[in-house]
Design a protein around this motif. Structure first.
Motif, PDB file in Angstrom:
ATOM      1  N   ASN A  35     103.602  -6.991 109.412  1.00  0.00           N
ATOM      2  CA  ASN A  35     104.475  -6.131 108.610  1.00  0.00           C
ATOM      3  C   ASN A  35     105.189  -5.083 109.445  1.00  0.00           C
ATOM      4  N   TYR A  51      88.330  -9.128 102.015  1.00  0.00           N
ATOM      5  CA  TYR A  51      88.553  -9.019 100.573  1.00  0.00           C
ATOM      6  C   TYR A  51      87.763 -10.053  99.788  1.00  0.00           C
ATOM      7  N   VAL A 227      95.193  -5.796  93.955  1.00  0.00           N
ATOM      8  CA  VAL A 227      95.423  -5.536  95.380  1.00  0.00           C
ATOM      9  C   VAL A 227      96.797  -6.068  95.778  1.00  0.00           C
ATOM     10  N   GLN A 231     100.106  -3.894  97.134  1.00  0.00           N
ATOM     11  CA  GLN A 231     100.752  -4.122  98.428  1.00  0.00           C
ATOM     12  C   GLN A 231     102.252  -4.331  98.282  1.00  0.00           C
ATOM     13  N   PHE A 232     102.658  -4.881  97.168  1.00  0.00           N
ATOM     14  CA  PHE A 232     104.085  -5.099  96.965  1.00  0.00           C
ATOM     15  C   PHE A 232     104.758  -3.861  96.382  1.00  0.00           C
ATOM     16  N   LYS A 233     104.009  -3.120  95.562  1.00  0.00           N
ATOM     17  CA  LYS A 233     104.641  -2.045  94.832  1.00  0.00           C
ATOM     18  C   LYS A 233     104.635  -0.731  95.610  1.00  0.00           C
ATOM     19  N   GLY A 234     103.468  -0.308  96.058  1.00  0.00           N
ATOM     20  CA  GLY A 234     103.392   1.024  96.643  1.00  0.00           C
ATOM     21  C   GLY A 234     103.289   1.053  98.153  1.00  0.00           C
ATOM     22  N   ALA A 235     102.520   0.102  98.695  1.00  0.00           N
ATOM     23  CA  ALA A 235     102.169   0.232 100.115  1.00  0.00           C
ATOM     24  C   ALA A 235     103.224  -0.346 101.041  1.00  0.00           C
ATOM     25  N   TYR A 236     104.194  -1.006 100.508  1.00  0.00           N
ATOM     26  CA  TYR A 236     105.194  -1.712 101.303  1.00  0.00           C
ATOM     27  C   TYR A 236     104.536  -2.527 102.407  1.00  0.00           C
ATOM     28  N   LEU A 240     100.609  -8.508 103.781  1.00  0.00           N
ATOM     29  CA  LEU A 240      99.219  -8.632 103.344  1.00  0.00           C
ATOM     30  C   LEU A 240      99.175  -9.182 101.922  1.00  0.00           C
TER      31      LEU A 240
ATOM     32  N   SER B  68     105.795   7.194  92.189  1.00  0.00           N
ATOM     33  CA  SER B  68     105.347   7.868  93.409  1.00  0.00           C
ATOM     34  C   SER B  68     106.396   7.676  94.489  1.00  0.00           C
ATOM     35  N   GLU B  70     106.002   6.543  97.315  1.00  0.00           N
ATOM     36  CA  GLU B  70     105.811   5.264  97.988  1.00  0.00           C
ATOM     37  C   GLU B  70     106.466   4.130  97.201  1.00  0.00           C
ATOM     38  N   THR B  71     106.392   4.225  95.875  1.00  0.00           N
ATOM     39  CA  THR B  71     107.069   3.223  95.049  1.00  0.00           C
ATOM     40  C   THR B  71     108.568   3.261  95.288  1.00  0.00           C
ATOM     41  N   THR B  74     109.351   1.724  98.673  1.00  0.00           N
ATOM     42  CA  THR B  74     109.261   0.270  98.641  1.00  0.00           C
ATOM     43  C   THR B  74     110.472  -0.334  97.957  1.00  0.00           C
ATOM     44  N   ASP B 343      98.021   3.878 104.576  1.00  0.00           N
ATOM     45  CA  ASP B 343      98.130   2.750 103.651  1.00  0.00           C
ATOM     46  C   ASP B 343      96.851   1.927 103.657  1.00  0.00           C
ATOM     47  N   LEU B 347      93.923   1.593 100.802  1.00  0.00           N
ATOM     48  CA  LEU B 347      93.533   0.302 100.243  1.00  0.00           C
ATOM     49  C   LEU B 347      92.018   0.118 100.350  1.00  0.00           C
ATOM     50  N   THR B 351      89.569  -0.564  97.245  1.00  0.00           N
ATOM     51  CA  THR B 351      88.839  -1.834  97.131  1.00  0.00           C
ATOM     52  C   THR B 351      87.367  -1.676  97.470  1.00  0.00           C
TER      53      THR B 351
END
Lengths: 273, 392
Positions: A35, A51, A227, A231-236, A240, B68, B70-71, B74, B343, B347, B351
């Motif tokens: 990424n 995971y 999860v 990864q798609f929405k907030g973490a860019y 992953l 947010s 971050e949203t 993205t 990030d 996560l 998790t």
């Protein structure tokens, strides 16, 4: 099939290529690249293994909800299939009715019901009970899944059961089967394809679901779909997310493949004794 | 038949083109991408700011919300949609400038910029005042329900097991980590890996007590008393306290975050002049007063205070005294490596947990049962086939 008729499937093939095959390629590409640098990498994907507990949690919870759907859905489908055709249509419509409402809305409705300050607990509180821990646990997540996906179980079951030739049942009775034997040796084996496709249709969306666990589960019941979404929405970090999706897809294929072992293309043979 | 198809195809083409050319209003249209619950929308008798803007300028506004920074980031990164005005926070503006994702503003179109207080100019995130115009500023503190929670003094109230299941937490890593950093006494902009991992551990400890990681869902949960204590933005507390009198706000004794949210124009905007008109409109002291009185956040325009109720401008929550403000820290730009590390740690926090061994056993058992069943069934079938074959 003549050439002309084959041409009719053209739009669908085009649709598949544009909206399924190409995106799958994109997912695979993202899954195998880094990424940050964008270079091809497998090393970074090694941590997908960390995971595993979440994968297992997703698979476990969706299998349980699929079984619950089967236990609830089978009798319902059987009863619907045994009523008059006109009643059948009405009942079938009623089964599908919840699907006319948004999935998110239905889940939020459960939240309003089950919360500590929700409808059920307020009612129980008036009776001097509770508040009971109805929400934010595994049971609530399973309930949410079973509730949301139950129609997917009933529909294929119904369409298989309704086609079972009633003369086979009569024949079995004539030959001395009691009702349990009629069910276990005639009806159940004949409805096996419906069971398999019903379980598949509940399991596949349930295993990749998100939102249900966020709303009805606790902070400890996060599923793999959540999860991937994060990864798609907030973490860019779509890489992953894509890698996890690919693993999930493989997992679903294995599970569905296993389920399909139960039924064979010559499924009716099981009843021939 | 062929004619019919080409006709249908042509019709389809025309239909797809139509939405691309909307009926152009006098000033065109702009898309504003803002935080949820972050503009006076005309409810409770307040001014509908967007309607007022549309009326004043003839520019149509498409209003979209994010939850947010971050949203937002993205969304901008993945592209596919274009926005004309966005309202990120300070550190995110710094990141967007760094990555060349913002347009420079033409201040000739934003004369109302003169009203912005000097304290909000030449900031760390936009030192040359080229890319952003402050919208609001605010603080992060503890919101609690005095019916259930004893007046907290420290962030550690969010780790108090007495409130297990009634605690809410930020659903974005910057705000969540800031609380852990404040408790540990670290700088909120630390890039030290060990310190950040330490904070992640602290957040993992808190996780079993947390009811949900939320952003705007906090309104519903706190007002209906489903949750009792949560860290959130002061302005939102002021909105919530209208609906539930038991809600109180406190600045913890440790440090806390103070932020500026500012209006920017992202690269790829479709109507830059319209966007600048919107920014200008929002800086009008009267409009700012109406808008911020409703959303509860603090204004960077002192001139606006003249139009606000004394009750609002004297609120120690919205405008804390200098001594309280001396404990506040603002976020600054973090290098890419630190963002990625955060990030990843976030996560891990999300998790973490769950009884791994239990799941392993359950899953293994299920798999074994399924496989055995499949094999048995297969064997039975083969036997039957063989028998039939023998008879046939």
């Amino acid at each position: 099939m003549s050439k002309k008729k084959r041409w009719l499937s053209g739009p669908y093939v085009l649709w598949m290529v544009i909206f399924t095959v190409v995106p799958l390629g994109v997912v695979a590409y993202f899954a195998l690249t880094d990424n940050i640098t964008g270079a091809f990498t497998l090393q970074k994907r090694a941590n997908v293994g960390s995971y595993l507990p979440i994968f297992l949690r997703s698979v476990g919870l969706s299998l349980v909800s699929a079984v619950i759907c089967l236990l609830i859905g089978y009798p319902v489908a059987y009863c619907i299939a045994r009523t008059k055709p006109s009643t059948q249509r009405l009942l079938y419509l009623l089964v599908m009715l919840p699907m006319c409402m948004s999935f998110l809305l239905r889940t939020l409705a459960w939240v309003a019901l089950l919360e500590d300050t929700g409808i059920l607990n307020t009612f129980l509180g008036k009776l001097g009970i509770g508040p009971l821990p109805l929400i934010r646990n595994y049971a609530a997540v399973i309930l949410g899944m079973a509730y949301n996906y139950l129609p997917y179980m009933i529909m294929p079951l119904y369409s298989v059961i309704v086609k079972i030739d009633h003369r086979l049942v009569e024949a079995a009775q004539d030959l001395g089967c009691n009702s349990v034997q009629v069910f276990s040796r005639v009806i159940l084996p004949l409805s096996l394809p419906g069971i398999v496709s019903g379980v598949t249709m509940v399991f596949v969306p349930a295993v990749s679901t998100f939102y249900i666990s966020q709303k009805l589960g606790s902070t400890g019941t996060i599923l793999i779909g959540d999860v991937v979404e994060s990864q798609f929405k907030g973490a860019y970090n779509p890489n992953l997310g894509a890698a996890l999706s690919l693993v999930l897809m493989a997992l679903v294929f294995v599970c569905v493949g296993l389920m399909n072992r139960f039924t064979d293309d010559d499924g009716e043979e099981i009843v021939t004794i | 038949m062929k004619k019919f198809f080409s006709l249908a195809l042509a019709l389809l083409l025309v239909l797809t083109v139509i939405p691309v050319m909307p009926a152009q209003a006098a000033g065109g249209s702009i898309t504003v991408y803002n935080w949820g619950q972050y503009i006076s929308d005309g409810s409770d008798g307040a001014l509908d700011v967007i309607a007022a803007f549309e009326e004043a300028t003839g520019i149509e506004v498409n209003y979209v919300e994010f939850d947010s920074n971050e949203t937002l980031y993205t969304k901008l990164k993945t592209g596919g949609s274009s926005y004309d005005v966005i309202i990120p926070s300070d550190y995110m503006i710094a990141r967007l400038i760094q990555e060349d994702m913002l347009e420079e503003l033409n201040f000739d179109n934003i004369p109302n910029y003169q009203y912005i207080d000097e304290a909000f100019k030449n900031t760390d995130y936009d030192p040359d005042n080229a890319y952003s115009v402050p919208y609001t500023w605010g603080t992060v503190g503890l919101i609690y329900n005095s019916k259930y929670v004893d007046t907290p003094t420290s962030w550690d109230a969010l780790w108090n097991s007495d409130y297990s299941g009634k605690i809410l937490m930020f659903n974005n890593y910057r705000d969540a980590f800031a609380i852990a950093q404040a408790l540990k006494g670290y700088d909120m902009n630390t890039t030290d890996q060990a310190e950040l991992e330490d904070c992640a551990e602290l957040l993992k400890e808190q996780k079993p007590l947390v009811q949900e990681y939320v952003m705007d869902q906090i309104y519903n949960k706190m007002i209906r008393e489903e949750a009792w204590i949560a860290p959130y933005y002061a302005g939102d507390y002021l909105q919530m306290s209208v609906d539930n009198e038991n809600l109180e706000y406190v600045f913890p004794e440790e440090s806390y975050n103070v932020f500026i949210d500012a209006m920017c124009i992202p690269k790829g905007c479709q109507n830059k002049e319209g966007a600048e008109a919107f920014i200008n409109f929002m800086c009008d002291p009267e409009i700012s007063a109406e808008n911020l009185s409703y959303i509860g956040y603090s204004t960077p325009i002192s001139a606006a205070k003249e139009y606000m109720d004394a009750e609002v401008t004297s609120s120690p929550v919205a405008y804390p005294d200098d001594e309280t403000l001396s404990r506040a820290q603002s976020f600054t730009y973090l290098p890419d490596e630190t963002s990625h590390l955060l990030d990843q740690l976030w996560l891990e926090v999300k998790t973490d947990g769950g009884n791994t061994t239990m799941y392993l056993i359950i899953a293994a058992a299920v798999v074994v049962v399924v496989v055995v069943l499949a094999v048995v069934l297969q064997m039975q079938k083969k036997k039957k086939k063989a028998r039939r074959g023998g008879q046939g």
